[in-house]
Design a protein around this motif. Structure first.
Motif, PDB file in Angstrom:
ATOM      1  N   SER A   1      -3.483   9.894  -3.055  1.00 36.20           N
ATOM      2  CA  SER A   1      -3.886   9.818  -4.453  1.00 36.20           C
ATOM      3  C   SER A   1      -4.429   8.445  -4.852  1.00 36.20           C
ATOM      4  O   SER A   1      -4.765   8.229  -6.011  1.00 36.20           O
ATOM      5  N   GLY A   2      -4.523   7.495  -3.931  1.00 36.02           N
ATOM      6  CA  GLY A   2      -5.100   6.196  -4.297  1.00 36.02           C
ATOM      7  C   GLY A   2      -4.584   5.076  -3.419  1.00 36.02           C
ATOM      8  O   GLY A   2      -3.796   5.301  -2.505  1.00 36.02           O
ATOM      9  N   THR A   3      -5.059   3.830  -3.739  1.00 34.17           N
ATOM     10  CA  THR A   3      -4.691   2.685  -2.896  1.00 34.17           C
ATOM     11  C   THR A   3      -3.851   1.695  -3.702  1.00 34.17           C
ATOM     12  O   THR A   3      -4.151   1.421  -4.857  1.00 34.17           O
ATOM     13  N   LEU A   4      -2.805   1.183  -3.078  1.00 34.56           N
ATOM     14  CA  LEU A   4      -1.932   0.203  -3.741  1.00 34.56           C
ATOM     15  C   LEU A   4      -1.846  -1.041  -2.875  1.00 34.56           C
ATOM     16  O   LEU A   4      -1.836  -0.941  -1.646  1.00 34.56           O
ATOM     17  N   ARG A   5      -1.759  -2.222  -3.525  1.00 36.71           N
ATOM     18  CA  ARG A   5      -1.564  -3.439  -2.741  1.00 36.71           C
ATOM     19  C   ARG A   5      -0.323  -4.158  -3.266  1.00 36.71           C
ATOM     20  O   ARG A   5      -0.061  -4.176  -4.469  1.00 36.71           O
ATOM     21  N   GLY A   6       0.447  -4.732  -2.384  1.00 30.36           N
ATOM     22  CA  GLY A   6       1.640  -5.456  -2.830  1.00 30.36           C
ATOM     23  C   GLY A   6       2.523  -5.832  -1.667  1.00 30.36           C
ATOM     24  O   GLY A   6       2.134  -5.742  -0.501  1.00 30.36           O
ATOM     25  N   MET A   7       3.735  -6.247  -2.025  1.00 26.35           N
ATOM     26  CA  MET A   7       4.699  -6.705  -1.032  1.00 26.35           C
ATOM     27  C   MET A   7       5.572  -5.520  -0.588  1.00 26.35           C
ATOM     28  O   MET A   7       6.148  -4.835  -1.437  1.00 26.35           O
ATOM     29  N   ALA A   8       5.646  -5.290   0.730  1.00 28.00           N
ATOM     30  CA  ALA A   8       6.528  -4.228   1.229  1.00 28.00           C
ATOM     31  C   ALA A   8       7.950  -4.767   1.230  1.00 28.00           C
ATOM     32  O   ALA A   8       8.277  -5.686   1.982  1.00 28.00           O
ATOM     33  N   LEU A   9       8.806  -4.225   0.332  1.00 27.21           N
ATOM     34  CA  LEU A   9      10.159  -4.778   0.177  1.00 27.21           C
ATOM     35  C   LEU A   9      11.127  -4.247   1.235  1.00 27.21           C
ATOM     36  O   LEU A   9      12.070  -4.917   1.615  1.00 27.21           O
ATOM     37  N   GLY A  10      10.884  -3.019   1.669  1.00 22.85           N
ATOM     38  CA  GLY A  10      11.794  -2.407   2.647  1.00 22.85           C
ATOM     39  C   GLY A  10      11.753  -0.906   2.488  1.00 22.85           C
ATOM     40  O   GLY A  10      10.892  -0.378   1.778  1.00 22.85           O
ATOM     41  N   ILE A  11      12.694  -0.216   3.143  1.00 23.09           N
ATOM     42  CA  ILE A  11      12.759   1.240   2.961  1.00 23.09           C
ATOM     43  C   ILE A  11      14.084   1.597   2.299  1.00 23.09           C
ATOM     44  O   ILE A  11      15.083   0.897   2.448  1.00 23.09           O
ATOM     45  N   THR A  12      14.044   2.710   1.542  1.00 21.69           N
ATOM     46  CA  THR A  12      15.269   3.173   0.881  1.00 21.69           C
ATOM     47  C   THR A  12      16.132   3.913   1.908  1.00 21.69           C
ATOM     48  O   THR A  12      15.701   4.139   3.044  1.00 21.69           O
ATOM     49  N   ASP A  13      17.322   4.337   1.471  1.00 21.48           N
ATOM     50  CA  ASP A  13      18.186   5.096   2.377  1.00 21.48           C
ATOM     51  C   ASP A  13      17.585   6.456   2.723  1.00 21.48           C
ATOM     52  O   ASP A  13      18.058   7.142   3.619  1.00 21.48           O
ATOM     53  N   GLU A  14      16.526   6.848   1.990  1.00 19.96           N
ATOM     54  CA  GLU A  14      15.849   8.113   2.336  1.00 19.96           C
ATOM     55  C   GLU A  14      14.678   7.869   3.284  1.00 19.96           C
ATOM     56  O   GLU A  14      14.017   8.795   3.726  1.00 19.96           O
ATOM     57  N   GLY A  15      14.370   6.581   3.548  1.00 20.10           N
ATOM     58  CA  GLY A  15      13.244   6.279   4.437  1.00 20.10           C
ATOM     59  C   GLY A  15      11.942   6.104   3.687  1.00 20.10           C
ATOM     60  O   GLY A  15      10.863   6.075   4.285  1.00 20.10           O
ATOM     61  N   VAL A  16      12.022   5.999   2.329  1.00 23.44           N
ATOM     62  CA  VAL A  16      10.825   5.846   1.499  1.00 23.44           C
ATOM     63  C   VAL A  16      10.476   4.354   1.397  1.00 23.44           C
ATOM     64  O   VAL A  16      11.370   3.513   1.253  1.00 23.44           O
ATOM     65  N   LEU A  17       9.171   4.029   1.471  1.00 25.85           N
ATOM     66  CA  LEU A  17       8.741   2.623   1.433  1.00 25.85           C
ATOM     67  C   LEU A  17       8.720   2.096  -0.008  1.00 25.85           C
ATOM     68  O   LEU A  17       8.188   2.755  -0.908  1.00 25.85           O
ATOM     69  N   MET A  18       9.295   0.895  -0.224  1.00 25.42           N
ATOM     70  CA  MET A  18       9.281   0.288  -1.566  1.00 25.42           C
ATOM     71  C   MET A  18       8.231  -0.818  -1.578  1.00 25.42           C
ATOM     72  O   MET A  18       8.293  -1.735  -0.748  1.00 25.42           O
ATOM     73  N   LEU A  19       7.302  -0.720  -2.513  1.00 24.76           N
ATOM     74  CA  LEU A  19       6.220  -1.705  -2.581  1.00 24.76           C
ATOM     75  C   LEU A  19       6.186  -2.320  -3.982  1.00 24.76           C
ATOM     76  O   LEU A  19       6.191  -1.597  -4.981  1.00 24.76           O
ATOM     77  N   GLU A  20       6.175  -3.656  -4.049  1.00 23.71           N
ATOM     78  CA  GLU A  20       6.126  -4.339  -5.350  1.00 23.71           C
ATOM     79  C   GLU A  20       4.713  -4.855  -5.587  1.00 23.71           C
ATOM     80  O   GLU A  20       4.195  -5.644  -4.782  1.00 23.71           O
ATOM     81  N   ASP A  21       4.072  -4.387  -6.674  1.00 24.37           N
ATOM     82  CA  ASP A  21       2.690  -4.824  -6.922  1.00 24.37           C
ATOM     83  C   ASP A  21       2.670  -6.172  -7.641  1.00 24.37           C
ATOM     84  O   ASP A  21       3.729  -6.735  -7.970  1.00 24.37           O
ATOM     85  N   ALA A  22       1.466  -6.717  -7.942  1.00 24.96           N
ATOM     86  CA  ALA A  22       1.318  -8.057  -8.512  1.00 24.96           C
ATOM     87  C   ALA A  22       1.982  -8.170  -9.886  1.00 24.96           C
ATOM     88  O   ALA A  22       2.390  -9.251 -10.310  1.00 24.96           O
ATOM     89  N   ASP A  23       2.135  -7.026 -10.594  1.00 27.80           N
ATOM     90  CA  ASP A  23       2.775  -7.058 -11.918  1.00 27.80           C
ATOM     91  C   ASP A  23       4.286  -6.884 -11.837  1.00 27.80           C
ATOM     92  O   ASP A  23       4.959  -6.751 -12.865  1.00 27.80           O
ATOM     93  N   GLY A  24       4.813  -6.819 -10.625  1.00 27.66           N
ATOM     94  CA  GLY A  24       6.266  -6.672 -10.474  1.00 27.66           C
ATOM     95  C   GLY A  24       6.757  -5.228 -10.542  1.00 27.66           C
ATOM     96  O   GLY A  24       7.959  -4.981 -10.558  1.00 27.66           O
ATOM     97  N   ASN A  25       5.817  -4.277 -10.593  1.00 24.87           N
ATOM     98  CA  ASN A  25       6.245  -2.865 -10.606  1.00 24.87           C
ATOM     99  C   ASN A  25       6.599  -2.420  -9.181  1.00 24.87           C
ATOM    100  O   ASN A  25       5.890  -2.766  -8.238  1.00 24.87           O
TER     101      ASN A  25
END
Ligand code: BTN
Length: 325
Positions: free
Chosen positions: A290-314
């Motif tokens: 559904s689109g492209t995101l850029r940011g810091m890869a923080l880690g994965i959740t306990d479900e294995g989902v990737l957490m990404l923090e964008d430039a606005d802190g979201n």
């Protein structure tokens, strides 16, 4: 040669671990004449086995062919359940399609579908997977885990860890994992994993784990458009690798980790996965459907989902994407 006789003969050679076995002993164990033994040996030679014959000593195996048939994989397999039933075909559309059908028809957990060639191999995000004859490992494993469908991504990450460990043990190469499950050597992709489910909202019927491993391709055997990003284990190692041995080790590692997962949950697997991950703690680009995101890869959740923090802190939770570093 009848497959039972062939199997017995190969087992004998496997137990002998490269030592000679006398023609007399083989004929007694197989229950056939010395002439018949000689014919069986000739048949094995035609299949690509290198056998040495010495008067008074008998026969010994010097080299086995690089095939991934059920016999080659099962000879020396250390698992209890995985790969104990193997469906092998020379050429298929996709091993996923066959495994889906077998799973639907009730195939047991651990059933493995392997092919020498796929003519319509499937990749993630609706892409094709290049699967030329006799060079790679193209296989699909059926599991029936007692977990809800939301937890299925755990099994993809578990498989990536198992394959990384097996590659390291068999080849000495040091693999990296790029979220969720691409395995890279020296920055180029050599393994892809595709997980498909047969499930109801609260229960999994089966998980089909498709594994594509580039093993013995040369650079020229890759299509030009992927040469810059794809590699094989043989290219990186500088020598060919016995595919059946790698399949055996992968199945063994998956079985170990799967057992651990069913007993202790995802935590220990997550730690192992993080040990191989190269995309965490870095600026990345994630291309989702559904689109492209850029940011810091923080880690994965306990479900294995990737957490990404964008430039606005979201914080974005990404379930499926292609990652670029
Ligand atoms: C990816 O896109 O990275 C995943 C590739 C998965 C390829 C394997 S090869 C065996 C199995 N059969 C298929 O058609 N696909 C998977």
């Amino acid at each position: 040669m009848q497959s039972e006789t062939r199997k017995k003969l190969l087992e004998l050679f496997s137990e002998a671990k490269g030592d000679f076995i006398s023609g007399q002993k083989i004929s007694e164990i197989l229950g056939c004449s010395r002439t018949a033994v000689w014919k069986h040996i000739e048949d094995l030679r035609k299949e690509g086995f290198e056998l040495e014959a010495v008067r008074r000593l008998g026969y010994r195996i010097v080299n086995t062919p690089d095939k991934v048939t059920a016999n080659e994989i099962q000879l020396g397999l250390k698992t209890e359940t995985l790969g104990r039933y193997i469906h092998f075909e020379e050429e298929v559309t996709s091993t996923q399609t066959i495994a889906q059908k077998l799973a639907y028809e009730g195939a047991k957990e651990g059933t493995l579908v392997v092919a020498e060639q796929q003519i319509a191999g499937r990749g993630r995000m609706a892409r094709n997977w290049f699967s030329p004859k006799g060079t790679g490992i193209w296989m699909s494993l059926i599991l029936r885990p007692p977990i809800p469908p939301q937890k299925a991504p755990h099994l993809t990450l578990l498989t990536a860890v198992a394959i990384a460990q097996a590659i390291q043990d068999v080849t000495g190469l040091v693999p990296d994992i790029k979220w969720p499950n691409d395995i890279l050597i020296n920055g180029k992709k050599c393994v892809g994993i595709l997980t498909e489910l047969q499930a109801e909202p609260d229960r999994i019927h089966s998980v089909i784990i498709g594994m594509g491993i580039n093993v013995n391709q040369t650079v020229e055997q890759f299509p030009e458009d992927i040469r810059a990003i794809a590699t094989s284990l043989a290219i990186e190692k500088g020598e060919k690798i016995k595919r059946a041995e790698l399949v055996q080790e992968i199945l063994f590692k998956i079985e170990m980790l799967y057992r651990q997962y069913l007993q202790h949950g995802f935590r220990p697997i997550k730690l192992l996965w993080e040990g191989y991950a190269i995309s965490i703690g870095k600026e990345i680009t994630a291309r989702t459907l559904s689109g492209t995101l850029r940011g810091m890869a923080l880690g994965i959740t306990d479900e294995g989902v990737l957490m990404l923090e964008d430039a606005d802190g979201n914080i974005h939770y990404i379930h499926s994407a292609d990652i670029q570093l």
